[in-house]
Scaffold this motif. Structure first.
Motif, PDB file in Angstrom:
ATOM      1  N   ALA A 139       0.544  -1.201   0.051  1.00  0.00           N
ATOM      2  CA  ALA A 139      -0.009  -0.042   0.076  1.00  0.00           C
ATOM      3  C   ALA A 139       0.877   1.397  -0.132  1.00  0.00           C
ATOM      4  O   ALA A 139       1.886   1.517   0.689  1.00  0.00           O
ATOM      5  N   PRO A 140       0.691   2.199  -0.894  1.00  0.00           N
ATOM      6  CA  PRO A 140       1.504   3.443  -0.917  1.00  0.00           C
ATOM      7  C   PRO A 140       1.678   4.140   0.414  1.00  0.00           C
ATOM      8  O   PRO A 140       2.720   4.726   0.577  1.00  0.00           O
ATOM      9  N   GLU A 141       0.757   4.169   1.341  1.00  0.00           N
ATOM     10  CA  GLU A 141       0.984   4.835   2.375  1.00  0.00           C
ATOM     11  C   GLU A 141       2.257   4.091   3.451  1.00  0.00           C
ATOM     12  O   GLU A 141       2.272   4.520   4.257  1.00  0.00           O
ATOM     13  N   LEU A 142       2.457   3.004   2.971  1.00  0.00           N
ATOM     14  CA  LEU A 142       3.340   2.201   3.747  1.00  0.00           C
ATOM     15  C   LEU A 142       4.861   2.261   3.344  1.00  0.00           C
ATOM     16  O   LEU A 142       5.788   1.662   3.889  1.00  0.00           O
ATOM     17  N   ARG A 179      12.986   5.635   0.407  1.00  0.00           N
ATOM     18  CA  ARG A 179      14.734   5.411   0.354  1.00  0.00           C
ATOM     19  C   ARG A 179      15.082   3.959  -0.123  1.00  0.00           C
ATOM     20  O   ARG A 179      16.557   3.801  -0.300  1.00  0.00           O
ATOM     21  N   PHE A 180      14.017   3.127   0.035  1.00  0.00           N
ATOM     22  CA  PHE A 180      14.615   1.754  -0.254  1.00  0.00           C
ATOM     23  C   PHE A 180      14.026   1.093  -1.448  1.00  0.00           C
ATOM     24  O   PHE A 180      12.883   1.705  -2.398  1.00  0.00           O
ATOM     25  N   ASP A 181      14.576  -0.049  -1.863  1.00  0.00           N
ATOM     26  CA  ASP A 181      14.106  -0.500  -3.323  1.00  0.00           C
ATOM     27  C   ASP A 181      14.085  -1.922  -3.080  1.00  0.00           C
ATOM     28  O   ASP A 181      15.310  -2.425  -2.788  1.00  0.00           O
ATOM     29  N   PRO A 182      12.873  -2.744  -3.083  1.00  0.00           N
ATOM     30  CA  PRO A 182      11.757  -1.777  -3.440  1.00  0.00           C
ATOM     31  C   PRO A 182      11.201  -1.143  -2.040  1.00  0.00           C
ATOM     32  O   PRO A 182      11.767  -1.417  -0.919  1.00  0.00           O
ATOM     33  N   PRO A 183      10.199  -0.040  -2.421  1.00  0.00           N
ATOM     34  CA  PRO A 183      10.185   0.807  -1.120  1.00  0.00           C
ATOM     35  C   PRO A 183       9.205   0.277  -0.290  1.00  0.00           C
ATOM     36  O   PRO A 183       8.510   0.936   0.637  1.00  0.00           O
ATOM     37  N   PHE A 184       8.914  -0.861  -0.153  1.00  0.00           N
ATOM     38  CA  PHE A 184       7.696  -1.500   0.853  1.00  0.00           C
ATOM     39  C   PHE A 184       8.583  -2.971   1.320  1.00  0.00           C
ATOM     40  O   PHE A 184       9.316  -3.328   0.685  1.00  0.00           O
TER      41      PHE A 184
END
Length: 383
Positions: A218-221, A225-230
């Motif tokens: 979910a975008p809000e999480l 700065r990270f890849d992947p960003p979740f």
């Protein structure tokens, strides 16, 4: 680079695959430091088949800097190497061998820097910390950190030399590795409804893991700065069943959670255990009351998120000549150092693009650059 290269050649010759002992390498380093009048502490595992090493250069009454690395490497089994993985091979400006990038290249540079660090009085100490079994869950360093935690003075900074192309890294995700054992009830496949198919119920749990992982996207999480960003969830190993005409009584699967530093990976396992208890087990027990689902932890380490405005970040920017901080996808022992109050950054020669692969290498240019970084550390710490 000649001394670093020479030492790297010696380190590569020790097969320190995590399943093997690292004592020959540790004894080599101990003897090397002893010739320079640097005493070492060895912290052994319970079987005394492996050891961490901790050494201090300079005064011990003020906070200093830790140069940390792990001595174990990943296996070469099944990989198509074109050179001997346990003998250093130099070709076209590259130094090949298992561990050259991850991370004996850094250890070699640290050892080569010791005479320079000792050349003049140090105003603060430099500590050398070498650990075992990082590749299988950051296991060995924990006993070393337990010893450091008991000491009154905490270092100002820990530099872990994982391969980052000498770019300063302030963050990585944490990891939790879990195992799930599903016990059903066997019977002839012609009477399948009378049994409890452990594979099918394990599949339901794996499917729920996929749904949990989808929610973490979910975008809000997100953390850009990270890849992947979740945070991510994945099932990596599954075993079960004896024959096609037998309803399988057992199934086991291993899964991992790689969580952003601000997220607790145990939230994933909590959700899965609730699903198992509320949705899966009642169906299994309806057919056989002895059915069960059991979860067990395989390994875990915390994420790292060092403040870019911290003293640790300022120091590493000074030492490596860059304040362009970044993050990495792989995990390190950094979060464990940080958890006991030792601010930590990741910065070392080579690239993880070469790590864990056949014909692993570090470039001579990267070793030179690491030597230069350690020279700057020596210059800045001399009284």
């Amino acid at each position: 680079m000649s001394r670093s290269r020479e030492l790297l050649g010696s380190l590569i010759e020790f097969d320190t695959t995590s399943r093997e002992s690292n004592l020959q390498l540790i004894e080599f380093v101990r003897d090397y430091l002893a010739k320079l009048d640097v005493p070492c502490e060895l912290i052994f595992n319970a079987e005394r088949s492996k050891a961490n090493l901790f050494a201090t250069l300079g005064p011990d009454n003020v906070p200093g800097i830790v140069l940390s690395g792990h001595t174990d490497v990943v296996p070469v089994d099944g990989q198509a190497w074109t050179v001997d993985p346990f003998a250093l091979t130099e070709k076209d400006g590259r130094l090949y061998g298992r561990g050259t990038a991850d991370m004996k290249g850094y250890i070699a540079c640290v050892l080569a820097a010791v005479p320079k660090l000792l050349a003049a009085p140090l105003r603060m100490p430099v500590h050398i910390a070498l650990s075992y079994d990082e590749e299988v869950g950051c296991l060995g360093v924990r006993s070393l950190l337990a010893e450091l935690e008991r000491r009154p003075l905490k270092p100002l900074l820990c530099i872990i030399g994982e391969p980052t192309e000498l770019k300063p890294v302030l963050g990585h995700k944490g990891k939790l590795a879990m195992r799930c054992d599903v016990k059903g009830a066997a019977c002839h496949s012609a009477y399948a409804p009378q049994g409890v198919n452990a594979i099918e119920y394990a599949a339901q749990l794996i499917g729920e893991l996929g749904r949990i992982g989808a929610r973490l996207r979910a975008p809000e999480l997100h953390d850009p700065r990270f890849d992947p960003p979740f945070s991510t969830v994945q099932t990596g190993v599954i075993t079960g069943g004896k024959a096609l005409n037998i309803v399988p009584a057992d199934c086991r699967f291993d899964f991992e959670v790689r969580a952003l530093p601000a997220q607790d990976p145990r939230e994933v396992t909590d959700q899965l255990e609730r699903f198992a208890e509320q949705e899966v087990l009642p169906k299994m027990h309806a057919a056989n009351g002895q059915s069960s689902i059991r979860f067990s932890e395989l390994s875990t380490y915390p994420g790292l998120a060092t403040d870019s405005q911290s003293q640790a970040a300022q120091l590493i920017a000074q030492f490596c000549g860059s304040s362009e901080f970044t993050t990495v996808a792989f995990g390190t022992e950094g979060g464990l150092f940080d958890a006991i109050g030792i601010p930590t950054v990741i910065c070392g020669p080579g690239s993880m693009e070469q790590g864990h692969k056949p014909d692993e290498f570090v470039s001579a240019e990267q070793l030179n650059a690491c030597d230069a970084m350690l020279d700057r550390i020596a210059s800045s710490l001399h009284a």
